[in-house]
Design an enzyme around this catalytic site. Structure first.
Site, short mmCIF file in Angstrom:
data_model
loop_
_atom_site.label_atom_id
_atom_site.label_comp_id
_atom_site.label_asym_id
_atom_site.label_seq_id
_atom_site.Cartn_x
_atom_site.Cartn_y
_atom_site.Cartn_z
N ARG A 37 0.81 -1.22 0.00
CA ARG A 37 0.00 0.00 0.00
C ARG A 37 0.85 1.28 0.00
O ARG A 37 0.44 2.29 0.57
CB ARG A 37 -0.97 0.03 1.20
N ARG A 41 -3.35 6.34 -0.11
CA ARG A 41 -3.86 7.50 0.61
C ARG A 41 -2.92 8.19 1.56
O ARG A 41 -3.22 9.27 2.06
CB ARG A 41 -5.14 7.10 1.36
N ARG A 50 -6.65 11.44 -7.19
CA ARG A 50 -7.88 10.67 -7.01
C ARG A 50 -9.10 11.59 -6.93
O ARG A 50 -10.18 11.22 -7.38
CB ARG A 50 -7.80 9.79 -5.76
N ASP A 87 -6.46 -3.34 -7.83
CA ASP A 87 -7.10 -3.91 -6.65
C ASP A 87 -7.36 -5.39 -6.89
O ASP A 87 -7.46 -5.82 -8.05
CB ASP A 87 -8.40 -3.18 -6.30
N TYR A 174 -14.71 -12.03 0.38
CA TYR A 174 -15.54 -10.87 0.00
C TYR A 174 -16.78 -11.30 -0.79
O TYR A 174 -17.88 -10.80 -0.57
CB TYR A 174 -14.73 -9.88 -0.84
#
Ligand code: CP3
Length: 376
Positions: A37, A41, A50, A87, A174
């Site tokens: 990561r 962010r 973004r 992703d 998921y």
């Protein structure tokens, strides 16, 4: 199938990058470092880009944006590898499964796979669609590796791109639940409730993940990491029987790719990572991978005792320490680097992803600390 002579492993010399050498078991003078990561962010330049784009998944399928976001942490921190901005749900999206990434939550599916019939319908989708519809992903990878070649030239060190996929269990966690969950109970239940449906689901997910990895490698990725983030929630016996064979199958198509002539590798380096996997580390390492990602719950010394010296260890700073005072962080980093000496080779990383509130300057300094460290 053979990789082209223009593949970065050959044309850009990434086969002799610090990362690839360490994964293949030789210890470079400098310990290579990258962060899970790292693209995301924690970087203000990411948040700016973004804000201009649409959703997270739109950004993943925009070659310009995905490539630029991938490169941001390489330029800023001087890490030894880029990880492709994408992703784990992108191959599902390419296969036509309706999914979105809800900010602050994670992947959410319009139609969770709740019954055997749901699974039978989904698994009829041809995994080859990932390759057929993956042009924008391949384009993003190709742009990225082109830019990495230029950056490598400036730096005097070859910088490889790492491709990745979610492992079948983590994807299933998921899909079966329909979204993020604390303990992935729906998927764990299905293993026992309907073992036949479970098996067909993970075999299908393995084919999708394998196709997504092949797509990235053919377009220029020089190593891959399989993220089984949630595998640590399984009983070890269930992991071995109901999950690990599918994870191995996800990596097989990459292992089958022939490296270009003149490159001295048996295959494209493979890394296997999960969270809370102390009890199953040896199993995770047993499927012919070159690197094993270790989270911060197990010391690298203990990890080596479990996985042996046939595999390189990657890890494992607790991301919480990124907020610690410098001397505390430096002491932790020093002890991880010392523990890493027990392994045949070590790739420095965090135990899991970079938290979004991380001060980027801390990561830049951490890269320098790792690069300046020498075994005494
Ligand atoms: O820098 C990198 O590591 C490269 C890109 C990357 C992303 N996701 C970008 C991303 C990688 C390797 C992943 C893998 C991923 N995605 C995993 C496995 C790794 C892990 O962390 O365990 C998992 C479980 C996912 C699923 C997922 N996608 C989650 C849980 C989230 C976070 C949701 C949130 O907002 O808290 C995402 C979204 C996501 N993937 C973001 C990024 C940068 C945030 C999206 C945004 O900008 O809003």
């Amino acid at each position: 199938m053979s990789l082209a002579a223009s593949h970065p492993l050959r044309a850009h010399g990434t086969s002799s990058s610090r990362l690839v050498r360490a994964l293949m078991g030789t210890r470079p003078e400098v310990v290579p470092v990258w962060f899970m990561r790292q693209a995301g962010r924690s970087l203000p330049e990411y948040r700016r880009l973004r804000a201009r784009a649409g959703s997270m998944l739109d950004a993943c399928l925009d070659p310009d944006l995905a490539s630029e976001i991938t490169l941001q942490p390489v330029r800023r921190h001087g890490v030894d590898a880029a990880i492709f901005f994408s992703d784990i749900v992108v191959p599902l999206l390419l296969a036509g499964i309706e999914v979105e990434i809800v900010p602050g939550r994670g992947p959410v599916f319009a139609r969770p796979l709740r019954t055997g019939a749901d699974i039978a319908a989904a698994t009829r989708i041809d995994p080859a669609l990932v390759l057929e519809r993956g042009e924008r992903v391949a384009d993003a990878v190709a742009r990225t590796t082109g830019e990495l070649a230029a950056l490598s030239h400036e730096r005097g060190e070859s910088i490889p791109l790492i491709g990745f996929a979610g492992a079948p269990f983590t994807l299933a966690a998921y899909l079966v639940e329909g979204g993020p969950s604390k303990d992935h109970l729906a998927a764990r239940r299905l293993i026992h409730e309907d073992p036949v449906a479970w098996r067909s689901l993970v075999e299908w997910l393995a084919a999708l993940a394998g196709a997504f990895l092949v797509l990235q490698v053919r377009a220029g990725a020089s190593a891959v990491q399989l993220f089984d983030s949630w595998a640590g929630g399984l009983a070890p016996a269930d992991y071995r029987r109901a999950v690990l064979p599918a994870s191995a199958a996800a990596l097989d198509p990459v292992r089958a790719l022939r490296v270009p002539d003149g490159v001295e590798l048996e295959h494209v380096p493979l890394v296997h990572f999960g969270v809370g996997t102390g009890e199953i580390l040896a199993d995770m390492a047993s499927i012919g991978v070159d690197g094993i990602g270790v989270d911060h719950r197990v010391s690298l010394r203990d990890a080596v005792a479990r996985v042996g010296r046939e595999v390189t260890v990657q890890g494992n700073l607790d991301p919480a320490l990124l907020a610690a005072p410098e001397p505390v962080l430096d002491a932790a980093v020093g002890s991880i680097l010392a523990d890493g000496l027990a392994a045949r080779a070590h790739v420095f990383n965090l135990g899991h992803g970079v938290p979004k509130e991380t001060d980027p300057a801390v990561l830049t300094r951490l890269v320098r600390t790792v690069h300046e460290w020498r075994a005494v």
